[in-house]
Scaffold this motif. Sequence first.
Motif, PDB file in Angstrom:
ATOM      1  N   ASP A   9       0.787  -1.272   0.024  1.00 40.80           N
ATOM      2  CA  ASP A   9       0.143   0.032  -0.057  1.00 40.80           C
ATOM      3  C   ASP A   9       0.827   1.241   0.150  1.00 40.80           C
ATOM      4  OD1 ASP A   9      -2.447   1.536  -0.089  1.00 40.80           O
ATOM      5  OD2 ASP A   9      -2.600   1.369   2.216  1.00 40.80           O
ATOM      6  N   VAL A  10       1.627   1.407  -1.074  1.00 40.52           N
ATOM      7  CA  VAL A  10       2.721   2.487  -1.093  1.00 40.52           C
ATOM      8  C   VAL A  10       2.211   3.646  -1.992  1.00 40.52           C
ATOM      9  CG1 VAL A  10       4.812   0.950  -0.705  1.00 40.52           C
ATOM     10  CG2 VAL A  10       4.001   1.233  -2.958  1.00 40.52           C
ATOM     11  N   LYS A  11       1.126   4.270  -1.230  1.00 41.72           N
ATOM     12  CA  LYS A  11       0.377   5.170  -2.222  1.00 41.72           C
ATOM     13  C   LYS A  11       1.226   6.538  -2.489  1.00 41.72           C
ATOM     14  CE  LYS A  11      -4.279   4.496  -0.333  1.00 41.72           C
ATOM     15  NZ  LYS A  11      -4.192   3.333   0.535  1.00 41.72           N
ATOM     16  N   SER A  12       2.121   6.965  -1.522  1.00 47.82           N
ATOM     17  CA  SER A  12       2.810   8.163  -1.884  1.00 47.82           C
ATOM     18  C   SER A  12       3.976   7.997  -3.030  1.00 47.82           C
ATOM     19  CB  SER A  12       3.559   8.618  -0.490  1.00 47.82           C
ATOM     20  OG  SER A  12       4.521   7.574  -0.084  1.00 47.82           O
ATOM     21  N   ILE A  13       4.806   6.797  -3.030  1.00 48.74           N
ATOM     22  CA  ILE A  13       5.603   6.346  -3.749  1.00 48.74           C
ATOM     23  C   ILE A  13       4.719   6.281  -5.436  1.00 48.74           C
ATOM     24  CG2 ILE A  13       6.832   4.584  -4.830  1.00 48.74           C
ATOM     25  CD1 ILE A  13       7.637   4.035  -1.755  1.00 48.74           C
ATOM     26  N   ASN A  14       3.630   5.693  -5.496  1.00 50.04           N
ATOM     27  CA  ASN A  14       2.938   5.506  -6.669  1.00 50.04           C
ATOM     28  C   ASN A  14       2.474   6.868  -7.111  1.00 50.04           C
ATOM     29  OD1 ASN A  14       2.924   2.777  -7.087  1.00 50.04           O
ATOM     30  ND2 ASN A  14       1.355   2.451  -5.759  1.00 50.04           N
ATOM     31  N   SER A  59       7.067  17.051   4.278  1.00 51.39           N
ATOM     32  CA  SER A  59       7.217  16.295   5.382  1.00 51.39           C
ATOM     33  C   SER A  59       8.294  15.204   5.473  1.00 51.39           C
ATOM     34  CB  SER A  59       5.903  15.671   5.864  1.00 51.39           C
ATOM     35  OG  SER A  59       5.459  14.599   4.836  1.00 51.39           O
ATOM     36  N   GLU A  60       8.459  14.390   6.070  1.00 55.45           N
ATOM     37  CA  GLU A  60       9.324  13.365   6.252  1.00 55.45           C
ATOM     38  C   GLU A  60       8.790  12.278   5.478  1.00 55.45           C
ATOM     39  OE1 GLU A  60      11.832  11.972   9.464  1.00 55.45           O
ATOM     40  OE2 GLU A  60      12.490  13.807   9.788  1.00 55.45           O
ATOM     41  N   ALA A  61       9.377  11.726   4.577  1.00 49.77           N
ATOM     42  CA  ALA A  61       8.500  10.524   3.930  1.00 49.77           C
ATOM     43  C   ALA A  61       8.140   9.360   4.512  1.00 49.77           C
ATOM     44  CB  ALA A  61       9.428  10.145   2.600  1.00 49.77           C
ATOM     45  N   VAL A  62       7.106   8.926   4.233  1.00 50.77           N
ATOM     46  CA  VAL A  62       6.560   7.651   5.032  1.00 50.77           C
ATOM     47  C   VAL A  62       6.546   6.606   3.822  1.00 50.77           C
ATOM     48  CG1 VAL A  62       4.673   6.210   6.123  1.00 50.77           C
ATOM     49  CG2 VAL A  62       5.054   8.677   6.836  1.00 50.77           C
ATOM     50  N   VAL A  63       7.171   5.343   3.970  1.00 45.75           N
ATOM     51  CA  VAL A  63       7.003   3.974   3.327  1.00 45.75           C
ATOM     52  C   VAL A  63       6.272   3.220   3.948  1.00 45.75           C
ATOM     53  CG1 VAL A  63       8.093   2.376   1.869  1.00 45.75           C
ATOM     54  CG2 VAL A  63       9.325   4.684   2.051  1.00 45.75           C
ATOM     55  N   ASP A  64       5.134   2.992   3.290  1.00 49.00           N
ATOM     56  CA  ASP A  64       3.982   2.240   3.989  1.00 49.00           C
ATOM     57  C   ASP A  64       4.014   0.656   3.338  1.00 49.00           C
ATOM     58  OD1 ASP A  64       1.873   1.214   5.235  1.00 49.00           O
ATOM     59  OD2 ASP A  64       0.382   2.588   4.629  1.00 49.00           O
TER      60      ASP A  64
END
Length: 288
Positions: free
Chosen positions: A41-46, A269-274
């Motif tokens: 579920d890596v929404k920010s990367i996508n 913001s600091e990135a979150v890898v989910d």
Amino acid sequence: MSIRNFIKNVVRILVPVFLFGIPVLGLELDFKLSGGYAYLDVKSINRGLEDWADWRKREAEENKNWLYLGQNVQSLNSGIHLEGEILLSFSPRLGISLGTGYIYGDLKEKETEVLVQKLAGPQSQVYPITVSAYPLVLSGYYFIPLNSRLHVYARGGGGLAWAKYVYREARKLESAKKYTYFRLGRASATGPILLGGLGFVYETDVGVRFFVEGLIRMAKIQGFSGENELEEKGTLYCFKEYIPDLDFWQAKNEIRTEKPSGSNFRSVSEAVVDFSGLSVKIGFIIRF
């Protein structure tokens, strides 16, 4: 007590029991090995990849000497989940395990490709991405027999995951064999991971047990730091950057030596890898 210290204390207690105490206590020790599909579920990367492809498309359409030819840019939604555990059973119904594994997903060059006709010929531009994590998890098990050979079980656990995120950007003429990479970032971080799920175990005549297991993962990891293509050390940030020539706000996940600031940046913001998601695995259990 932090999760890290908790796991260290549990390991200090369990290792001597595994090595010396099992015959005395009458406990049973199994090795559990599994592998299978993982939904990520890596929404920010996508979102960053989608905006990168949109930027490349807009760039080509704005240049009168170029022609946008199309793209094959996929989303990173799936990967693999491998796991090995030492399972200690206190009774036919109750057990605990200490396990580690590997969660991995990637998009290769041809899965992140934008094609643009330039003066030198058709050019392939790509942005491959890799995410991976190495979790160390302490789990509890509860088994329910359905018949003499088939059992259903519930599992819940938690621990730490050592995660990595790698992004690259490259280009080449479509006729060339190799890409030239001009952007690279490698970042890593450690964060908590929680697991919960259900499984079915079937015991064969030779004593080997086979199982299928479904797990739900919760692992939103942040605090990534690493190095970019200039060998500059920094933090992995998530932000939107304004591209004035295209009147476009582009979402990015990049390693920066300093936090982006100014009128051209927002949502910084600091990135979150989910790594949260679902795993469906099959495997086998062997008794020591």
